[in-house]
Scaffold this active site. Structure first.
Site, PDB file in Angstrom:
ATOM      1  N   SER A 577      24.454   4.959  38.254  1.00  0.00           N
ATOM      2  CA  SER A 577      25.025   4.763  39.575  1.00  0.00           C
ATOM      3  C   SER A 577      26.522   4.527  39.428  1.00  0.00           C
ATOM      4  CB  SER A 577      24.387   3.563  40.270  1.00  0.00           C
ATOM      5  OG  SER A 577      25.107   3.215  41.439  1.00  0.00           O
ATOM      6  N   TYR A 590      22.098  -5.636  41.386  1.00  0.00           N
ATOM      7  CA  TYR A 590      21.997  -4.183  41.230  1.00  0.00           C
ATOM      8  C   TYR A 590      23.111  -3.658  40.326  1.00  0.00           C
ATOM      9  CZ  TYR A 590      21.982   0.779  42.524  1.00  0.00           C
ATOM     10  OH  TYR A 590      21.956   2.144  42.491  1.00  0.00           O
TER      11      TYR A 590
END
Length: 700
Positions: A577, A590
């Protein structure tokens, strides 16, 4: 007359009402599909059917006799009308006038296109003369196991006469081609009352005046052979009786899952191979039998069986009574090398001045006592079908060895078929392999938008794909959709929780059992969470770390073990990501877990490089459409963080990118394909950002 017992093994599925409305070619197709639907009648791609039909000549407008016959490379069970070649019978008969004899029969195949009716592009097969010169309107040529059991017996001629009398004749072995077509014609002329003929070591020809009578004759002849064999073999131990006992089903699969990656690695040094495992009762009866090894050494008899299964199988040294998998694994390199040397010696003994070069010398079929049969080929369908052919061969050997003495094809005859110049020409006409042909990928999070897009991209390039996901319903739906698009053979699935060691181990064993090994791991399983740091609970933190860090570790560890067992390298692609490089507010758990993925990838790139294992990362950003992590709370949380609504979030992400473009699952799939393909064979430890441009995520 041939009997029509009510309890026959094969039922007649002919439907008069259905056939009545059909044209003659349509009835031929109907008959062909009925026959090919039952593998006891003929194997996949084997056998052929024909009908001589009156057609209107497109040039003269006159009625002409046309042979409709299954074309080269088709399968009678699944073919359509366009699978038939169509040829002028007048021209086919004229070929007999220019035939120069047995030494020149192969040149007749080159003349078949000159006989084509109505510019039909379907290439005629070498069996065309066998159908053309039988003076009956409808002809079937089938490879029924029960018939080949008789045809492959030492006493083949006498047994044929005992079972069928004068109604079915017998011809000695002759390679398919023009000469055999003339033999069949001569037999029919000399035996006008005969309903068919058994070809030694080959199969059955039957005929009739209409499609239905031809079909029913074929069924009746095979049934008579089945009934006769059943009566003769009742109480006779198959293959000399059992020598060993099978392992329990789960133990068999566990052993096969260990063996297959090692064998696959040994046979995939030049071209990647795909495996198939079969432990059906017929296979286990054979691999466990006293007579298995001497029978296996004789090879197969029917040419179709032989072309699919090689000169003979390789018997793996394994004792189910005292199973030692490690010892068996250690013995495999020597066994495979010995097989290759034996195959090369066979080639040198039998080669002719015009023979094509030596082909892949590795075995196709591997027999493991107590476990089953492994087959390897360049694609999954061929590996599976090769196994089906060897099951046909097993059935033939069972019958032949019980009523007489089984005989395989003589070595020189087998070689002349395998290295037939016409067969070589067919191989040369095959389309070029796709870039991922023979490769096997496992995609975690495979039921989500990004995972499914990556799987689809790999499948389009010829790979086999195992989808792994925790969502069973979505997994089934995705597998069905991809299977419908690319074929059921090439798509597997396994329900897997990436945080469970046991689940991961079981999934990777299943992938090895299903396809023989793994070449590509796409680690894509994911979640997303958003919360200010003071509202980030330990449970939320642990969940992110478990799935996005520990989960990536567990699947990587498992795939490294498979890669090293195979010894042919491999590729790992992490779907990371932008947040692994660029921090975001309200997403500490996250972002930290995603950063952990990136550093894990770097560590694995270092460890894997000496073994040709590459590890790279694709970093997406803001893939809203089709991505499961953007369903529910995460989307709402991110919208709240940036003080917008759901509809405005995608536009906000687009506008903040340098290129002002949205990112879709297919974009991520393209990067994942590049990193798994040979185009990136010199890249490891890299990060490819697919985020439409984000300066904070620049890696330099």
């Amino acid at each position: 007359m041939l009997d029509a017992k009510a309890d026959r093994h094969l039922a007649s599925n002919w439907n008069d009402a259905k056939a009545e409305a059909m044209s003659e070619p349509e009835r031929l197709l109907y008959r062909s599909n009925l026959l090919g639907a039952d593998k006891r009648i003929t194997n996949y791609g084997g056998g052929n059917t024909s009908a001589k039909v009156m057609e209107t000549d497109p040039l003269t407008g006159k009625a002409v006799e046309v042979l409709w016959v299954k074309g080269s490379g088709g399968d009678v069970g699944t073919m359509k009308l366009d699978g038939f070649s169509t040829l002028y019978m007048e021209k086919l008969r004229a070929l007999k006038g220019i035939y120069r004899g047995l030494e020149f029969e192969d040149e007749m195949v080159g003349l078949l296109p000159h006989c084509t009716f109505n510019l039909n592009p379907r290439a005629a097969s070498i069996d065309t003369p066998l159908h053309a010169y039988v003076p009956r309107a409808h002809v079937d040529h089938m490879h029924a196991d029960a018939i080949i059991a008789i045809a492959a017996s030492k006493d083949s001629k006498a047994l044929t006469a005992e079972i069928f009398g004068d109604e079915i004749g017998w011809l000695p072995w002759k390679r398919p081609g023009f000469e055999l077509g003339l033999w069949l014609e001569a037999f029919c002329v000399e035996n006008p009352e005969a309903k068919g003929v058994v070809l030694e070591s080959h199969g059955l020809f039957t005929w009739g005046d209409d499609a239905k009578s031809c079909y029913e004759t074929t069924i009746a002849v095979i049934n008579r052979a089945i009934d006769w064999l059943d009566a003769k073999t009742a109480g006779v131990p198959a293959f000399g009786g059992p020598r060993v006992v099978s392992l329990a089903p789960e133990e068999r699969r566990a052993v096969a899952a260990r063996l297959m990656p090692v064998i696959r690695g040994l046979v995939s040094k030049d071209v990647p191979m795909v495996g198939h495992f079969d432990d059906q009762d017929a296979v286990l009866e054979f691999v466990n039998a006293t007579g298995m090894e001497p029978l296996a050494a004789l090879g197969t008899s029917c040419p179709d069986h032989f072309l699919r299964t090689k000169i003979r199988p390789l018997v793996v040294a394994f004792d189910p009574a005292a199973p030692d998998v490690e010892a068996t694994l250690a013995s495999l390199p020597e066994a495979v090398e010995a097989y290759r040397a034996d195959y090369a010696a066979y080639y040198e003994r039998c080669r002719r001045p015009t023979s094509p070069a030596l082909r892949d010398p590795n075995a196709v079929v591997y027999l493991v006592p107590g476990v089953g049969m492994l087959t390897f080929a360049k694609d999954k369908a061929t590996a599976r079908i090769s196994g089906e052919f060897y099951v046909n061969a097993i059935n033939v050997m069972r019958g032949a060895s019980a009523v007489s003495e089984y005989r395989g094809l003589p070595e020189q005859e087998a070689f002349d078929i395998e290295y037939w110049l016409l067969e070589e020409a067919k191989l040369q006409r095959m389309p070029a392999r796709k870039s991922l042909a023979g490769r096997i990928a496992l995609v975690t999070g495979g039921a989500g938008g990004i995972g499914a897009a990556i799987a689809d991209r790999y499948l389009r390039e010829g790979a086999c794909v195992v989808l792994a996901d925790i969502d069973a319903a979505a997994l089934d739906e995705t597998k069905a959709a991809l299977g419908a698009r690319h074929g059921a053979d090439v798509v597997g699935s396994v329900e897997m929780n990436v945080t469970s060691e046991d689940a991961v181990a079981a999934a990777f064993a299943g992938a090895c059992l299903g396809f023989g090994g793994i070449d590509i791991l796409v680690s894509n399983a994911g979640i997303a969470s958003s919360a200010p740091i003071e509202e980030t609970t330990l449970a939320l933190w642990d969940r992110n770390m478990a799935i996005l860090s520990t989960g990536y570790f567990l699947v990587s560890r498992a795939v490294f073990a498979v890669f090293r067992a195979q010894g042919i390298g491999g590729s790992v692609v992490f779907i990371g990501s932008k947040n692994g490089l660029a921090a975001s507010p309200g997403a500490a758990a996250y972002c930290t877990a995603k950063a952990s993925e990136l550093h894990l990838a770097r560590c694995l790139a270092l460890e894997g490089a000496p073994d040709g294992i590459r590890v790279n990362v694709v970093n997406p950003d803001a893939v809203l459409r089709g991505s499961k992590i953007w369903e529910g709370e995460w989307l709402e949380q991110r919208a709240a963080t940036y003080k917008t609504d759901k509809d405005g979030l995608e536009e906000m992400y687009r506008q903040r990118s340098l290129l002002k473009r949205s990112v879709f699952p297919e974009d991520i799939a393209e990067a994942a394909y590049f990193l798994a393909s040979d185009a990136s064979s010199k890249s490891t430890g890299n990060i490819v950002n697919v985020d439409a441009g984000n300066v904070q995520a620049f890696t330099r």
